[in-house]
Write an enzyme that holds these catalytic residues in place. Structure first.
Site, PDB file in Angstrom:
ATOM      1  N   GLY A   1     -59.033 -14.517   7.035  1.00 54.57           N
ATOM      2  CA  GLY A   1     -60.029 -15.594   7.144  1.00 54.57           C
ATOM      3  C   GLY A   1     -59.485 -16.932   7.610  1.00 54.57           C
ATOM      4  O   GLY A   1     -60.244 -17.888   7.744  1.00 54.57           O
ATOM      5  N   THR A   2     -58.190 -16.993   7.901  1.00 53.13           N
ATOM      6  CA  THR A   2     -57.629 -18.295   8.309  1.00 53.13           C
ATOM      7  C   THR A   2     -58.200 -18.742   9.661  1.00 53.13           C
ATOM      8  O   THR A   2     -58.449 -19.930   9.868  1.00 53.13           O
ATOM      9  CB  THR A   2     -56.089 -18.258   8.380  1.00 53.13           C
ATOM     10  OG1 THR A   2     -55.705 -17.083   9.092  1.00 53.13           O
ATOM     11  CG2 THR A   2     -55.463 -18.247   7.006  1.00 53.13           C
TER      12      THR A   2
ATOM     13  N   CYS B   1     -61.144 -17.950  10.956  1.00 52.90           N
ATOM     14  CA  CYS B   1     -62.555 -18.367  10.766  1.00 52.90           C
ATOM     15  C   CYS B   1     -62.580 -19.783  10.208  1.00 52.90           C
ATOM     16  O   CYS B   1     -63.334 -20.643  10.670  1.00 52.90           O
ATOM     17  CB  CYS B   1     -63.257 -17.450   9.769  1.00 52.90           C
ATOM     18  SG  CYS B   1     -63.240 -15.724  10.203  1.00 52.90           S
TER      19      CYS B   1
HETATM   20  O1  PXL Z   1     -61.083 -12.837  10.341  1.00 54.73           O
HETATM   21  C1  PXL Z   1     -61.877 -12.340  11.300  1.00 54.73           C
HETATM   22  C2  PXL Z   1     -63.218 -11.884  10.798  1.00 54.73           C
HETATM   23  C3  PXL Z   1     -64.332 -12.535  11.234  1.00 54.73           C
HETATM   24  N1  PXL Z   1     -65.579 -12.184  10.846  1.00 54.73           N
HETATM   25  C4  PXL Z   1     -65.763 -11.181   9.996  1.00 54.73           C
HETATM   26  C5  PXL Z   1     -64.678 -10.488   9.508  1.00 54.73           C
HETATM   27  C6  PXL Z   1     -63.372 -10.843   9.905  1.00 54.73           C
HETATM   28  C7  PXL Z   1     -62.229 -10.146   9.396  1.00 54.73           C
HETATM   29  O2  PXL Z   1     -62.295  -9.255   8.612  1.00 54.73           O
HETATM   30  O3  PXL Z   1     -64.907  -9.499   8.658  1.00 54.73           O
HETATM   31  C8  PXL Z   1     -67.149 -10.819   9.592  1.00 54.73           C
END
Ligand code: PXL
Length: 235
Positions: free
Chosen positions: A210-211, A213
């Site tokens: 999640g970094t 995002c």
């Molecule tokens: O980190 C990228 C990402 C973005 N969006 C969703 C994700 C992930 C990684 O697992 O699940 C919905």
């Protein structure tokens, strides 16, 4: 507290809460902004991996965006997981209905555990159509390698890949260097005219889900509040 700025997040849902729309909402909120959302896909996942992905119909993605922007005009847009070419088309069509140039695209391709989050046709569509419509694209090294069709093993390679993406039509590219094996980390921001290098020491951690995002949502939040691009990326 009255939120300072409004950010529309177009991204996938991560049930574990670490990445995707959940990470984006938390980031925007922590920075004092107001988050609107359009969900592009729903993933079922935990810290071990992704167990399923359901795509939201392009028409539904479009409806979420159009209902939201008709009433609450965003100051910036953050785009994350797009999944398919049809969803990208729906996003371009609906976003074009408002005049907004502060759009940040995190070209999400693979989850940390290795699950693909986008198909090949969609990657080509991002390169050929979407990239030109946005202000900033924020690939990590594996994503920059796929988009530029080059191998990246150094800071020099990052700059080379970034220049290729600019030549392909991207206005600004922030290549995140976290995947390089080195003690010194670099994120590199390129445009046609300039290169800015952000330098930091490496923090060793397994908790990197999640970094990407979080970073792109924070940049969108900063842009939405009127910071310029370099200041928005400095964090
Ligand atoms: O980190 C990228 C990402 C973005 N969006 C969703 C994700 C992930 C990684 O697992 O699940 C919905």
């Amino acid at each position: 507290m009255k939120p300072k700025c409004k950010i529309l997040i177009i991204a996938g849902s991560d049930s574990s809460g670490g990445a995707g729309i959940q990470a984006d909402i938390k980031t925007v909120t922590a920075l004092g902004g107001y988050a609107m959302t359009a969900v592009t896909a729903v993933t079922a996942q935990n810290t071990i991996g992704v167990s399923s992905i359901v795509s939201i119909k392009p028409k539904e993605v479009e409806k979420q965006i159009l209902s939201t922007i008709k009433d609450i005009k965003p100051d910036a847009i953050k785009i994350g997981m797009l999944h398919s070419q049809q969803v990208i088309k729906a996003v371009i069509k609906s976003v074009n209905k408002i005049k907004i140039n502060k759009i940040v695209l995190d070209p999400v391709m693979v989850a940390k555990g290795g699950t693909r989050l986008i198909n090949n046709a969609a990657i080509i569509y991002i390169k050929n159509k979407l990239m030109k419509n946005i202000l900033l694209i924020t690939p990590n090294i594996p994503e920059a390698e796929i988009l530029s069709k080059t191998k990246i093993n150094s800071k020099k390679d990052m700059i080379k890949a970034g220049k290729i993406l600019i030549r392909l039509g991207a206005k600004n590219v922030l290549i995140k260097g976290g995947h390089l094996k080195a003690d010194q980390m670099y994120d590199i921001l390129l445009s046609k005219e300039s290169i800015k290098i952000f330098k930091n020491k490496k923090f060793n951690s397994k908790n990197t889900h999640g970094t990407g995002c979080t970073l792109s949502a924070a940049i969108a939040a900063n842009l939405s509040c009127g910071k310029d691009l370099i200041k928005s990326c400095e964090l």
